[in-house]
Design a protein around this motif. Structure first.
Motif, PDB file in Angstrom:
ATOM      1  N   TRP A  66       0.725  -1.150  -0.083  1.00 31.51           N
ATOM      2  CA  TRP A  66       0.291   0.134  -0.141  1.00 31.51           C
ATOM      3  C   TRP A  66       0.895   1.304   0.132  1.00 31.51           C
ATOM      4  CZ3 TRP A  66      -0.242   3.463   4.211  1.00 31.51           C
ATOM      5  CH2 TRP A  66       0.695   3.121   5.347  1.00 31.51           C
ATOM      6  N   LEU A  67       0.296   2.422  -0.299  1.00 31.51           N
ATOM      7  CA  LEU A  67       1.105   3.754  -0.384  1.00 31.51           C
ATOM      8  C   LEU A  67       2.596   3.675  -0.218  1.00 31.51           C
ATOM      9  CD1 LEU A  67      -1.509   5.714   1.827  1.00 31.51           C
ATOM     10  CD2 LEU A  67      -1.602   5.259  -0.423  1.00 31.51           C
ATOM     11  N   ALA A 123       0.013   8.154   5.020  1.00 31.29           N
ATOM     12  CA  ALA A 123      -1.270   8.050   4.559  1.00 31.29           C
ATOM     13  C   ALA A 123      -2.186   9.220   4.943  1.00 31.29           C
ATOM     14  CB  ALA A 123      -1.999   6.777   5.545  1.00 31.29           C
ATOM     15  N   ARG A 178      -2.557  11.583   1.856  1.00 33.38           N
ATOM     16  CA  ARG A 178      -2.858  11.271   0.577  1.00 33.38           C
ATOM     17  C   ARG A 178      -4.516  11.084   0.316  1.00 33.38           C
ATOM     18  NH1 ARG A 178       0.481   7.566  -2.215  1.00 33.38           N
ATOM     19  NH2 ARG A 178       2.771   8.462  -1.708  1.00 33.38           N
ATOM     20  N   ILE A 235      -6.782   9.174   1.760  1.00 28.04           N
ATOM     21  CA  ILE A 235      -7.121   7.815   1.326  1.00 28.04           C
ATOM     22  C   ILE A 235      -8.541   7.518   1.434  1.00 28.04           C
ATOM     23  CG2 ILE A 235      -4.791   7.088   1.926  1.00 28.04           C
ATOM     24  CD1 ILE A 235      -5.575   5.954   4.472  1.00 28.04           C
TER      25      ILE A 235
END
Length: 285
Positions: free
Chosen positions: A96-97, A235, A238, A240
């Motif tokens: 992820w990310l 995070a 971003r 999310i």
């Protein structure tokens, strides 16, 4: 014995330097080894390519003509190798990310230096993906089991933040302490998450854990107010999910970021990739 590329490279080095000593230094081999290689070439061709004595080295007439042809051959071989290498794609796996701006800097450095490309592959467990050969290099967050056959290079540490649902009673908090996290159920990604009950060595360990098995399950569980999560601060930058909120986390241990790869898989390219990754990590500060 057939003529090999090492014979041509040795002869061309000596012919260009007109010195066995300087040519050996250029090729990073010993002078006796270089002399033997050139003599082997002359023996196969049954001609003298070089006139040499204790004080100087000169090309013979045949050697001068052969030098031009040998250089053409080596240029053609090097061009063919470069063309092939440019078609090699390194598969970089992540769960992820990707950390920024490290990821962008690493890919740019590596691709400019090698001519090869990097493809990004999302996998739930990047370390397992490396071991199984599904990817060539993995971005790994958190500690790595020492029993893995992969080589692991630590790059930097990320700051952790808390994340909760917009409906949580924690959503309006200005900050939360690490030892307070246990007051809420902790949503954990058991496959590739960076935080779990194991992250607490002192007080405040969460007693209620909600297990998920990938990033999407983890995120939706937090958004649904099943509990709170703890993630690297990337995070937070971003956006999310519109239904979650990020809270500064005080006193939390940092989260390590590493790359992992098998040493015998694309060794030349992996060496260059590690160099690019470490340089980008250094620029990150």
């Amino acid at each position: 014995m057939d003529v090999e590329l090492r014979h041509l490279r040795a002869f061309v080095a000596v012919a260009q330097q007109l010195s066995f000593t300087r040519a050996a230094e250029q090729m990073l081999i010993t002078q006796p080894a270089l002399t033997r290689t050139v003599k082997q070439l002359e023996a196969v061709l049954e001609v003298s390519l070089l006139d040499r004595d204790s004080r100087h080295v000169e090309l013979t007439a045949v050697g001068a003509e052969f030098l031009e042809r040998a250089q053409q051959v080596l240029v053609a071989v090097d061009q063919a190798l470069a063309s092939t290498r440019e078609r090699v794609t390194v598969r970089m796996g992540f769960s992820w990310l990707l950390p920024d701006p490290w990821a962008q800097g690493t890919l740019t450095r590596f691709e400019r230096a090698t001519g090869s490309r990097v493809s990004l592959v999302r996998v739930d467990d990047p370390l397992v993906g490396v071991v199984q050969g599904r990817i060539d290099v993995a971005v790994v967050r958190g500690p790595v089991d020492g029993g893995s056959p992969a080589r692991v290079v630590h790059l930097f540490d990320e700051v952790r933040v808390a994340v909760c649902s917009a409906d949580s009673d924690l959503a309006d908090a200005e900050q939360v302490r690490w030892d307070e996290v246990g007051r809420w159920p902790l949503v954990v990604n058991t496959v590739s998450g960076t935080t779990g009950p194991w992250s607490w060595t002192g007080g405040g360990r969460p007693t209620e854990v909600v297990e998920t098995h990938n990033f999407d399950e983890w995120l939706e569980s937090v958004a649904a107010n099943r509990g709170i999560g703890v993630v690297p601060e990337v995070a937070m930058r971003r956006n999310i999910h519109p239904a979650v909120r990020f809270i500064p986390l005080i006193g939390a241990p940092s989260s390590p970021v590493s790359i992992a790869f098998l040493p015998d898989r694309l060794p030349r390219l992996m060496r260059r990739f590690v160099e690019a990754a470490v340089d980008s990590a250094r620029d990150r500060g």
